[in-house]
Design a protein around this motif. Structure first.
Motif, PDB file in Angstrom:
ATOM      1  N   LYS A   8      43.727  37.983  40.366  1.00 19.73           N
ATOM      2  CA  LYS A   8      44.470  38.874  39.455  1.00 19.73           C
ATOM      3  C   LYS A   8      44.467  40.314  39.983  1.00 19.73           C
ATOM      4  CE  LYS A   8      43.692  35.964  35.509  1.00 19.73           C
ATOM      5  NZ  LYS A   8      42.662  35.534  34.561  1.00 19.73           N
ATOM      6  N   LYS A  12      47.713  42.369  41.444  1.00 19.90           N
ATOM      7  CA  LYS A  12      48.025  43.735  40.971  1.00 19.90           C
ATOM      8  C   LYS A  12      48.205  44.680  42.145  1.00 19.90           C
ATOM      9  CE  LYS A  12      44.938  46.531  40.360  1.00 19.90           C
ATOM     10  NZ  LYS A  12      44.354  47.569  41.246  1.00 19.90           N
ATOM     11  N   GLN A 192      41.346  57.814  40.355  1.00 18.49           N
ATOM     12  CA  GLN A 192      42.051  57.722  39.068  1.00 18.49           C
ATOM     13  C   GLN A 192      41.146  57.188  37.959  1.00 18.49           C
ATOM     14  OE1 GLN A 192      45.803  55.689  39.331  1.00 18.49           O
ATOM     15  NE2 GLN A 192      46.661  57.209  40.707  1.00 18.49           N
ATOM     16  N   GLY A 193      39.953  56.758  38.319  1.00 16.36           N
ATOM     17  CA  GLY A 193      39.015  56.243  37.312  1.00 16.36           C
ATOM     18  C   GLY A 193      39.310  54.812  36.904  1.00 16.36           C
ATOM     19  N   THR A 194      40.319  54.203  37.522  1.00 22.88           N
ATOM     20  CA  THR A 194      40.678  52.838  37.127  1.00 22.88           C
ATOM     21  C   THR A 194      39.615  51.833  37.562  1.00 22.88           C
ATOM     22  OG1 THR A 194      42.063  52.790  39.094  1.00 22.88           O
ATOM     23  CG2 THR A 194      43.178  53.138  37.007  1.00 22.88           C
ATOM     24  N   ALA A 197      37.427  51.571  34.752  1.00 15.32           N
ATOM     25  CA  ALA A 197      38.086  50.790  33.691  1.00 15.32           C
ATOM     26  C   ALA A 197      37.989  49.291  33.992  1.00 15.32           C
ATOM     27  CB  ALA A 197      39.545  51.216  33.565  1.00 15.32           C
ATOM     28  N   LEU A 198      38.088  48.936  35.276  1.00 21.66           N
ATOM     29  CA  LEU A 198      37.979  47.521  35.651  1.00 21.66           C
ATOM     30  C   LEU A 198      36.563  47.010  35.405  1.00 21.66           C
ATOM     31  CD1 LEU A 198      39.883  47.357  39.075  1.00 21.66           C
ATOM     32  CD2 LEU A 198      40.649  46.469  36.895  1.00 21.66           C
ATOM     33  N   VAL A 200      34.363  47.740  33.228  1.00 24.32           N
ATOM     34  CA  VAL A 200      33.913  47.460  31.854  1.00 24.32           C
ATOM     35  C   VAL A 200      34.659  46.264  31.265  1.00 24.32           C
ATOM     36  CG1 VAL A 200      33.089  49.787  31.366  1.00 24.32           C
ATOM     37  CG2 VAL A 200      35.459  49.193  30.847  1.00 24.32           C
ATOM     38  N   THR A 201      35.432  45.588  32.109  1.00 24.28           N
ATOM     39  CA  THR A 201      36.019  44.291  31.734  1.00 24.28           C
ATOM     40  C   THR A 201      35.127  43.233  32.406  1.00 24.28           C
ATOM     41  OG1 THR A 201      37.412  44.036  33.673  1.00 24.28           O
ATOM     42  CG2 THR A 201      38.318  45.370  31.873  1.00 24.28           C
TER      43      THR A 201
ATOM     44  N   VAL B  82      36.587  49.499  25.677  1.00 18.33           N
ATOM     45  CA  VAL B  82      36.092  50.855  25.960  1.00 18.33           C
ATOM     46  C   VAL B  82      37.272  51.812  26.122  1.00 18.33           C
ATOM     47  CG1 VAL B  82      34.648  52.272  27.472  1.00 18.33           C
ATOM     48  CG2 VAL B  82      34.136  49.834  27.210  1.00 18.33           C
ATOM     49  N   LEU B  89      44.309  55.265  33.610  1.00 21.55           N
ATOM     50  CA  LEU B  89      45.316  54.200  33.555  1.00 21.55           C
ATOM     51  C   LEU B  89      45.974  54.070  34.923  1.00 21.55           C
ATOM     52  CD1 LEU B  89      46.796  55.657  30.314  1.00 21.55           C
ATOM     53  CD2 LEU B  89      45.785  53.381  30.397  1.00 21.55           C
ATOM     54  N   PHE B 101      47.996  43.371  32.511  1.00 22.86           N
ATOM     55  CA  PHE B 101      47.007  43.209  33.580  1.00 22.86           C
ATOM     56  C   PHE B 101      45.595  43.158  32.999  1.00 22.86           C
ATOM     57  CE2 PHE B 101      44.131  45.552  36.581  1.00 22.86           C
ATOM     58  CZ  PHE B 101      43.890  44.472  37.405  1.00 22.86           C
ATOM     59  N   PHE B 102      45.284  44.107  32.120  1.00 23.49           N
ATOM     60  CA  PHE B 102      43.927  44.119  31.566  1.00 23.49           C
ATOM     61  C   PHE B 102      43.683  42.898  30.665  1.00 23.49           C
ATOM     62  CE2 PHE B 102      43.758  48.335  33.270  1.00 23.49           C
ATOM     63  CZ  PHE B 102      42.425  48.462  33.628  1.00 23.49           C
ATOM     64  N   ARG B 145      44.698  49.891  25.226  1.00 24.81           N
ATOM     65  CA  ARG B 145      44.022  49.072  26.237  1.00 24.81           C
ATOM     66  C   ARG B 145      42.639  48.623  25.738  1.00 24.81           C
ATOM     67  NH1 ARG B 145      42.693  51.753  31.877  1.00 24.81           N
ATOM     68  NH2 ARG B 145      40.957  52.565  30.682  1.00 24.81           N
TER      69      ARG B 145
END
Lengths: 354, 287
Positions: A8, A12, A192-194, A197-198, A200-201, B82, B89, B101-102, B145
């Motif tokens: 995935k 992306k 970008q901090g993404t 974000a990834l 914490v999934t 979170v 983003l 995607f998420f 999100r």
């Protein structure tokens, strides 16, 4: 690690790639270099001699020329059309073979032969076509050449420059796609901090890194393969070439991942690539200068991927000739792995602390 | 008895020699919103980072839905949402692509991303790339999100910081809806108004320590003073008087002011969370 999650993230990255100018630049550069070198040193834009024939009988000359590599033959029905095309420089030369021409030549009658030459055609093409036509007619007549031509070569014997440039172009394809793409993709996620974000999934850091690495491996393989094909250097064993390219892509993508993990931001990424660029590029230079001591090239990591590509694709060798080099390339990749794992943990801690 | 969605016991974290979180303990029940109120650098975000598995605690323990956290455990991550303070983003992806995607990372096959975007008022911009969004729209994207996996635990770090009142109100409504759905919400903010409006309970955090934890009402009763503010005409000027309600003669004084012909306005007043925070810590929330 979950393969599904890695795919995935990889999907992306492939979807996002073409939306990034940096990515496009990296993809276009090897093509641009190929075009530039081919234009400067020949082959891609140097057209083959183009000969038109109006064959009013069924001359063996037409058949003989059709069999020849390197001459683009067009058979026309009408002499006037032939003349028009030569005048318009659509053809370099034109030949009108009247009915019974072959028989007349064999009988020693010296029949008239009309040979049109385009005024705008390359002089080299005119010479090639004229000499070729005379040779074929002489063969038809069955006569020996009046002189024996002794060929004397001047200049350095060896491969033409356009072939010796192939390692440089392939290096760019590998380096741009294999090093820069995964490195910049990872750095962009950090900036970008993404990436946070990834993380914490359910996606793990190791899954993101493997995805970036796979991104580089796939792109580097495809890009270097396409570059070789464009340069007519895929060799007689495309499967062997593919294996060599995949191993090469593994090494450069691992290097790209290492740089991506170390670099905190784009500025640092560019600095690292610029700083190490000479070291990475060095082995490719040695193919341009065969007189240099070639053992020096072996001191650079990318030699171990460029040399197998050179031998299997450009020189047409078998993969069995380069197992050692491929083994060294894989060993270098393996040595980098623990370093990447350690640096990735440090990177994660630094990101969280920001 | 219901298990706490978030359970923190004597949690500590330090950056080198700097102690960011000191022996913090609290619980958040399902459906409850706990407001973590404190100034910048108080330890709010660090606490969230530890709870969301971004950093391991130096000491103490934390549980999310009964599972010990502090490391990136996919089982825990699958249950949380979170919303970071920094907007992170994918700017080159559309709003819809971001959410899809998420959602896919959470293993959601048929994510209703459009519905989520509709909730935050972004449905009409679903196919636009996020880089064309305003600050408020990006913040709404961040919230959407965080909701995409219908999490059981939500961590919202300054979700309305720097936003206009309309966007803030939209975000607050969606946060309340999530709590009503049953999600436990840990909301960090230095906006006392937001904490007061949204939170079932409020924790004051200062210099890494929780200095008070209770409902906003109880905190006001315990630490604040109620009063009546009166504005009186005084020649060409307006005079302001404040009468504390818990004094013996309060009702008499209020009656006197009420009967005065100079009375302009009269209002009851209660202590704000900010005033209580200042009283407890000696510093304001904005710092």
């Amino acid at each position: 690690m979950s393969l599904a999650r890695m795919l995935k993230v990889l999907r992306k990255d492939f979807a996002l790639g073409p939306r990034s100018p940096v990515f496009l630049y990296m993809i276009i550069l090897p093509f641009a270099l190929t075009a530039l070198f081919q234009f400067a040193f020949g082959s891609l834009f140097t057209p083959q001699p183009r000969l038109g024939i109006v064959d009013e009988g069924t001359s063996a000359i037409t058949a003989a020329i059709r069999e020849m590599d390197g001459i683009e033959l067009t058979v026309l029905e009408d002499a006037e059309e032939l003349r028009t095309q030569v005048e318009a420089n659509d053809l370099d030369a034109g030949l009108i073979l009247s009915a019974g021409f072959d028989e007349a030549v064999r009988d020693g009658e010296q029949p008239p032969l009309q040979f049109y030459i385009g005024g705008e055609s390359y002089a080299s093409n005119r010479i090639i076509l004229t000499v070729t036509a005379l040779d074929v007619i002489r063969d038809l007549e069955g006569s020996e050449a009046p002189v024996e031509v002794e060929v004397v070569s001047f200049g350095e014997a060896g491969l033409p420059i356009n072939l010796r440039l192939v390692p440089i172009i392939v290096f760019y394809a590998l380096a741009m796609a294999g090093i820069f793409v995964p490195g910049s993709s990872l750095v962009e996620e950090k900036e970008q901090g993404t990436l946070m974000a990834l993380l914490v999934t359910p996606v793990k850091a190791s899954e993101v890194l493997v995805s970036k690495w796979a991104f580089g491996v796939v792109l580097a393989t495809v890009m270097s393969g396409v570059t070789l094909a464009l340069n007519g250097a895929l060799g007689p064993r495309p499967l062997d070439v593919l294996v060599v390219l995949v191993v090469g892509a593994v090494l450069v993508a691992t290097l790209g991942l290492l740089i991506g993990v170390v670099a905190k931001d784009s500025t640092m990424l560019f600095a690292l690539i610029k700083g190490t660029g000479v070291l990475m590029f060095a082995p490719a230079i040695f193919y341009l200068f065969p007189d240099w001591p070639q053992w020096i090239a072996k001191l650079f990591p990318l030699y171990w991927v460029i040399e197998p590509i050179w031998r299997v694709s450009v020189m047409g060798g078998a993969i069995s000739e380069v197992w050692f080099e491929l083994g060294v390339a894989l060993a270098i990749s393996a040595v980098m792995l623990p370093l990447i794992v350690w640096l990735a943990r440090r990177m994660q801690a630094q990101m969280a602390a920001q | 008895m219901t298990t706490p969605a978030i359970k923190v016991e004597k949690l500590s974290f330090s950056y080198g020699n700097i102690q960011a979180v000191k022996d913090v303990s609290f619980e958040v029940m399902p459906g409850e919103i706990l407001g973590f109120l404190g100034p910048n650098g108080a330890g709010k975000t660090t606490t969230i980072k530890v709870l969301t598995g971004q950093m391991p605690p130096k000491s103490g323990r934390a549980e999310i839905l009964g599972m010990e956290t502090g490391h990136d455990d996919p089982e825990i991550q699958a249950q949380i949402g979170v919303c970071f303070e920094e907007k992170n983003l994918y700017l080159n992806m559309s709003a819809l692509e971001n959410l899809d995607f998420f959602a896919s990372l959470f293993g959601i096959k048929d994510a209703n991303s459009m519905e989520v975007l509709r909730r935050v008022g972004l449905a009409d911009r679903a196919k636009d790339r996020v880089h064309s969004f305003s600050k408020g729209m990006r913040q709404r994207m961040m919230i959407s999100r965080a909701f995409i996996n219908s999490p059981k635990v939500l961590f919202l770090d300054e979700p309305t910081d720097g936003l206009d009142p309309v966007t803030s109100a939209t975000i607050r409504t969606t946060i309340k809806e999530e709590a009503e759905r049953g999600a436990a919400v840990l909301l960090t903010t230095h906006d006392m108004f937001e904490a007061d409006q949204l939170s079932d309970r409020v924790a004051f955090i200062n210099e890494g320590e929780i200095v008070a934890l209770d409902t906003a009402e109880n905190l006001k009763l315990k630490y604040g003073t109620r009063s009546v503010k009166v504005h009186l005409r005084d020649g060409d000027h307006v005079r302001e008087e404040r009468i504390p309600l818990d004094e013996p003669d309060s009702s008499v004084r209020i009656a006197e002011f009420a009967a005065s012909p100079d009375l302009m306005t009269i209002h009851t007043e209660e202590a704000t969370l900010e005033q209580i925070f200042i009283e407890l810590t000696g510093r304001g929330l904005a710092g």
